[in-house]
Scaffold this motif. Structure first.
Motif, PDB file in Angstrom:
ATOM      1  N   THR A 130       0.841  -1.620  -0.147  1.00 46.92           N
ATOM      2  CA  THR A 130      -0.061   0.422  -0.450  1.00 46.92           C
ATOM      3  C   THR A 130       1.369   1.473  -0.031  1.00 46.92           C
ATOM      4  OG1 THR A 130      -0.081  -0.091   2.188  1.00 46.92           O
ATOM      5  CG2 THR A 130      -1.914  -1.166   1.018  1.00 46.92           C
ATOM      6  N   VAL A 131       2.147   1.484   0.208  1.00 45.93           N
ATOM      7  CA  VAL A 131       2.746   2.212   0.462  1.00 45.93           C
ATOM      8  C   VAL A 131       3.197   3.602  -0.454  1.00 45.93           C
ATOM      9  CG1 VAL A 131       5.117   0.448   0.465  1.00 45.93           C
ATOM     10  CG2 VAL A 131       5.082   3.331   1.101  1.00 45.93           C
ATOM     11  N   ARG A 132       3.123   5.121  -0.744  1.00 43.17           N
ATOM     12  CA  ARG A 132       3.290   5.345  -2.112  1.00 43.17           C
ATOM     13  C   ARG A 132       3.860   6.742  -1.652  1.00 43.17           C
ATOM     14  NH1 ARG A 132       1.041   1.768  -3.845  1.00 43.17           N
ATOM     15  NH2 ARG A 132      -0.640   0.926  -5.548  1.00 43.17           N
ATOM     16  N   LEU A 133       4.972   7.058  -2.230  1.00 51.23           N
ATOM     17  CA  LEU A 133       6.319   7.503  -1.778  1.00 51.23           C
ATOM     18  C   LEU A 133       6.004   8.879  -2.759  1.00 51.23           C
ATOM     19  CD1 LEU A 133       9.456   5.146  -1.099  1.00 51.23           C
ATOM     20  CD2 LEU A 133       6.964   6.179   0.523  1.00 51.23           C
ATOM     21  N   GLY A 134       5.619   9.008  -3.400  1.00 57.73           N
ATOM     22  CA  GLY A 134       4.716  10.053  -4.399  1.00 57.73           C
ATOM     23  C   GLY A 134       6.123  10.231  -4.975  1.00 57.73           C
ATOM     24  N   THR A 135       7.135   9.367  -5.555  1.00 59.23           N
ATOM     25  CA  THR A 135       8.296   9.578  -6.135  1.00 59.23           C
ATOM     26  C   THR A 135       8.723   8.442  -7.100  1.00 59.23           C
ATOM     27  OG1 THR A 135      10.905   9.982  -6.568  1.00 59.23           O
ATOM     28  CG2 THR A 135      10.604   8.895  -4.652  1.00 59.23           C
ATOM     29  N   VAL A 136       9.335   8.716  -8.554  1.00 63.65           N
ATOM     30  CA  VAL A 136       9.531   7.549  -8.761  1.00 63.65           C
ATOM     31  C   VAL A 136      10.997   6.918  -9.187  1.00 63.65           C
ATOM     32  CG1 VAL A 136       7.613   7.719 -10.817  1.00 63.65           C
ATOM     33  CG2 VAL A 136      10.136   8.688 -11.276  1.00 63.65           C
ATOM     34  N   PHE A 137      11.690   5.298  -9.024  1.00 60.39           N
ATOM     35  CA  PHE A 137      13.512   5.537  -8.833  1.00 60.39           C
ATOM     36  C   PHE A 137      13.512   4.446 -10.100  1.00 60.39           C
ATOM     37  CE2 PHE A 137      11.562   5.460  -5.253  1.00 60.39           C
ATOM     38  CZ  PHE A 137      12.514   6.523  -4.561  1.00 60.39           C
ATOM     39  N   ASP A 138      14.552   4.177 -11.185  1.00 58.87           N
ATOM     40  CA  ASP A 138      14.770   3.616 -11.931  1.00 58.87           C
ATOM     41  C   ASP A 138      14.457   2.107 -11.801  1.00 58.87           C
ATOM     42  OD1 ASP A 138      15.733   5.871 -13.033  1.00 58.87           O
ATOM     43  OD2 ASP A 138      17.354   6.032 -11.817  1.00 58.87           O
ATOM     44  N   ALA A 139      14.460   1.373 -10.582  1.00 58.01           N
ATOM     45  CA  ALA A 139      14.334  -0.092  -9.981  1.00 58.01           C
ATOM     46  C   ALA A 139      14.108  -0.168  -8.872  1.00 58.01           C
ATOM     47  CB  ALA A 139      15.924  -0.277  -9.857  1.00 58.01           C
ATOM     48  N   VAL A 140      12.815  -0.623  -8.898  1.00 53.89           N
ATOM     49  CA  VAL A 140      12.063  -1.410  -7.185  1.00 53.89           C
ATOM     50  C   VAL A 140      12.769  -2.708  -7.190  1.00 53.89           C
ATOM     51  CG1 VAL A 140      10.734  -1.503  -5.840  1.00 53.89           C
ATOM     52  CG2 VAL A 140      10.356  -0.092  -7.647  1.00 53.89           C
ATOM     53  N   LEU A 141      13.701  -2.986  -6.192  1.00 54.23           N
ATOM     54  CA  LEU A 141      13.737  -4.518  -5.455  1.00 54.23           C
ATOM     55  C   LEU A 141      12.484  -4.923  -4.488  1.00 54.23           C
ATOM     56  CD1 LEU A 141      17.914  -3.788  -4.901  1.00 54.23           C
ATOM     57  CD2 LEU A 141      16.388  -3.533  -6.989  1.00 54.23           C
ATOM     58  N   ILE A 142      13.094  -6.106  -4.298  1.00 48.57           N
ATOM     59  CA  ILE A 142      11.993  -6.885  -3.576  1.00 48.57           C
ATOM     60  C   ILE A 142      12.251  -7.812  -2.857  1.00 48.57           C
ATOM     61  CG2 ILE A 142       9.806  -7.243  -2.621  1.00 48.57           C
ATOM     62  CD1 ILE A 142       8.426  -6.195  -4.052  1.00 48.57           C
ATOM     63  N   HIS A 143      13.324  -7.967  -1.329  1.00 50.23           N
ATOM     64  CA  HIS A 143      14.473  -9.200  -1.631  1.00 50.23           C
ATOM     65  C   HIS A 143      13.176 -10.655  -0.998  1.00 50.23           C
ATOM     66  CE1 HIS A 143      17.626 -11.284   0.476  1.00 50.23           C
ATOM     67  NE2 HIS A 143      18.292 -11.476  -0.801  1.00 50.23           N
ATOM     68  N   ASP A 144      13.802 -11.272  -0.174  1.00 48.71           N
ATOM     69  CA  ASP A 144      12.685 -12.197   0.322  1.00 48.71           C
ATOM     70  C   ASP A 144      11.761 -12.346   1.570  1.00 48.71           C
ATOM     71  OD1 ASP A 144      14.560 -11.723   2.636  1.00 48.71           O
ATOM     72  OD2 ASP A 144      15.318 -13.308   3.032  1.00 48.71           O
ATOM     73  N   ALA A 145      11.140 -10.627   1.566  1.00 45.67           N
ATOM     74  CA  ALA A 145      10.166  -9.873   1.732  1.00 45.67           C
ATOM     75  C   ALA A 145       9.031 -10.641   1.442  1.00 45.67           C
ATOM     76  CB  ALA A 145      10.595  -8.893   2.724  1.00 45.67           C
ATOM     77  N   VAL A 146       9.203 -10.297   0.118  1.00 45.97           N
ATOM     78  CA  VAL A 146       8.311 -10.873  -0.898  1.00 45.97           C
ATOM     79  C   VAL A 146       7.542 -12.058  -0.588  1.00 45.97           C
ATOM     80  CG1 VAL A 146       9.245 -12.181  -2.714  1.00 45.97           C
ATOM     81  CG2 VAL A 146       7.301 -10.464  -2.859  1.00 45.97           C
ATOM     82  N   SER A 147       7.982 -13.401   0.532  1.00 48.56           N
ATOM     83  CA  SER A 147       7.777 -14.127   0.007  1.00 48.56           C
ATOM     84  C   SER A 147       6.521 -14.111   1.718  1.00 48.56           C
ATOM     85  CB  SER A 147       8.731 -14.940   1.319  1.00 48.56           C
ATOM     86  OG  SER A 147       9.971 -15.295   0.425  1.00 48.56           O
ATOM     87  N   TYR A 148       6.000 -13.165   2.491  1.00 47.73           N
ATOM     88  CA  TYR A 148       5.236 -12.889   3.032  1.00 47.73           C
ATOM     89  C   TYR A 148       3.959 -12.212   2.215  1.00 47.73           C
ATOM     90  CZ  TYR A 148       9.023 -13.835   6.891  1.00 47.73           C
ATOM     91  OH  TYR A 148       9.459 -14.296   7.800  1.00 47.73           O
ATOM     92  N   MET A 149       3.665 -11.948   0.870  1.00 47.14           N
ATOM     93  CA  MET A 149       2.807 -11.888   0.575  1.00 47.14           C
ATOM     94  C   MET A 149       1.388 -13.821   0.434  1.00 47.14           C
ATOM     95  SD  MET A 149       2.592  -8.988  -0.338  1.00 47.14           S
ATOM     96  CE  MET A 149       3.388  -8.696   1.511  1.00 47.14           C
ATOM     97  N   LEU A 150       0.963 -13.412   0.970  1.00 51.48           N
ATOM     98  CA  LEU A 150       0.998 -14.989   0.871  1.00 51.48           C
ATOM     99  C   LEU A 150      -0.810 -14.903   0.054  1.00 51.48           C
ATOM    100  CD1 LEU A 150      -0.322 -15.113   4.854  1.00 51.48           C
ATOM    101  CD2 LEU A 150       1.460 -15.550   4.027  1.00 51.48           C
ATOM    102  N   THR A 151      -0.783 -14.316  -1.057  1.00 51.89           N
ATOM    103  CA  THR A 151      -2.448 -14.822  -1.519  1.00 51.89           C
ATOM    104  C   THR A 151      -1.784 -14.298  -3.051  1.00 51.89           C
ATOM    105  OG1 THR A 151      -3.720 -12.876  -1.361  1.00 51.89           O
ATOM    106  CG2 THR A 151      -3.872 -14.784  -0.120  1.00 51.89           C
ATOM    107  N   GLU A 152      -2.199 -14.328  -3.843  1.00 50.13           N
ATOM    108  CA  GLU A 152      -2.248 -13.664  -4.844  1.00 50.13           C
ATOM    109  C   GLU A 152      -2.074 -12.256  -5.439  1.00 50.13           C
ATOM    110  OE1 GLU A 152      -3.476 -15.765  -9.139  1.00 50.13           O
ATOM    111  OE2 GLU A 152      -2.711 -17.784  -8.581  1.00 50.13           O
ATOM    112  N   ASP A 153      -3.143 -12.004  -4.365  1.00 53.19           N
ATOM    113  CA  ASP A 153      -3.917 -10.641  -4.674  1.00 53.19           C
ATOM    114  C   ASP A 153      -2.517  -9.841  -3.727  1.00 53.19           C
ATOM    115  OD1 ASP A 153      -6.216 -10.476  -5.603  1.00 53.19           O
ATOM    116  OD2 ASP A 153      -7.570 -11.344  -3.745  1.00 53.19           O
TER     117      ASP A 153
END
Length: 254
Positions: free
Chosen positions: A91-114
């Motif tokens: 849900t976070v929105r920082l109001g700025t854009v980057f060249d790359a977004v990284l999600i390491h193993d914390a993405v494992s805590y996403m439990l559903t496709e949604d």
């Protein structure tokens, strides 16, 4: 999850920053291969204690987001030049854009496709056209074995605390997308020993599901190898490029 709360002081011991150096080299090369040379602006979602990020800050200008105040404090100490934000990757929105977004193993805590769609939507919202999303879950369905037992390799501590960690991973419902890890920490400190237990729930998805969901969110995706630890964990990076014309993602099926 106690490792990110009252047991967060153990994080630099059980998962020391130096253990991330080799893997961070793969992340750096993946960014360079997609974006070319330069001091690109990167955002890590779910940065945790900032251990992976600590090996990237010399090459890139970085910001970090995490849901745990205690883990953010670890990262602030390790990465003082990085701007840190408390937030949920869905849900976070920082109001700025980057060249790359990284999600390491914390993405494992996403439990559903949604949950995954929401995290990918966050990444998309923070990427410039032509930017790259890199995602590395701990496990994919193809590498999972019900009843896996992992013993975390932990070097001897120099701070007077010794920790041994055992993680048992099970699938309570093979028809769903959630698995359970019971983590046992045997802690020796000040001449006494105690055992603490922690329970984590994480998501489990096939490689095809990762690629499909990233495509639904507008990314052109390929799967890159990681060396892993020899136990089936951490063997893939999903690399998705946001097309330069930044077309809206395709409609969600059915």
């Amino acid at each position: 999850m106690r490792l990110y709360d009252d047991l967060a002081y153990l994080w630099p011991i059980v998962s020391p920053p130096e253990d991330y150096a080799e893997e961070a080299g793969h992340w750096c090369r993946a960014i360079r291969n997609r974006l070319g040379p330069g001091r690109h602006r990167i955002l890590e979602l779910g940065a945790g204690g900032g251990h992976n990020l600590s090996h990237l800050t010399a090459d890139f200008e970085a910001e970090a987001v995490d849901l745990s105040p205690r883990m953010l404090q670890h990262s602030r100490c390790l990465n003082p030049d990085v701007r840190h934000h408390l937030g949920d990757m869905r849900t976070v929105r920082l109001g700025t854009v980057f060249d790359a977004v990284l999600i390491h193993d914390a993405v494992s805590y996403m439990l559903t496709e949604d949950d995954l769609r929401a995290a990918f939507a966050t990444a998309r919202a923070h990427l410039r056209p032509g930017g790259v999303l890199l995602v590395a879950p701990d496990l994919v369905k193809e590498n999972f074995r019900d009843g896996m037992v992992l013993h975390w390799p932990i070097p001897p501590s120099t701070g007077g605390i010794e920790v041994a960690v055992e993680e048992r991973i099970t699938d309570p419902d093979s028809t769903g997308t959630m698995i359970q890890s019971v983590i046992t920490y045997t802690i020796t400190e000040g001449g006494s020993r105690r055992v603490e237990t922690d329970v984590h729930h994480t998501g489990l998805f096939s490689i095809n599901t990762w690629v499909r969901l990233m495509a639904e969110c507008g990314f052109h995706t390929q799967v890159l190898p990681l060396p892993g630890d020899g136990d089936g964990c951490g063997e893939h990076i999903f690399s998705g490029v946001l097309p330069p014309d930044r077309r809206e993602p395709s409609s969600r099926p059915g």
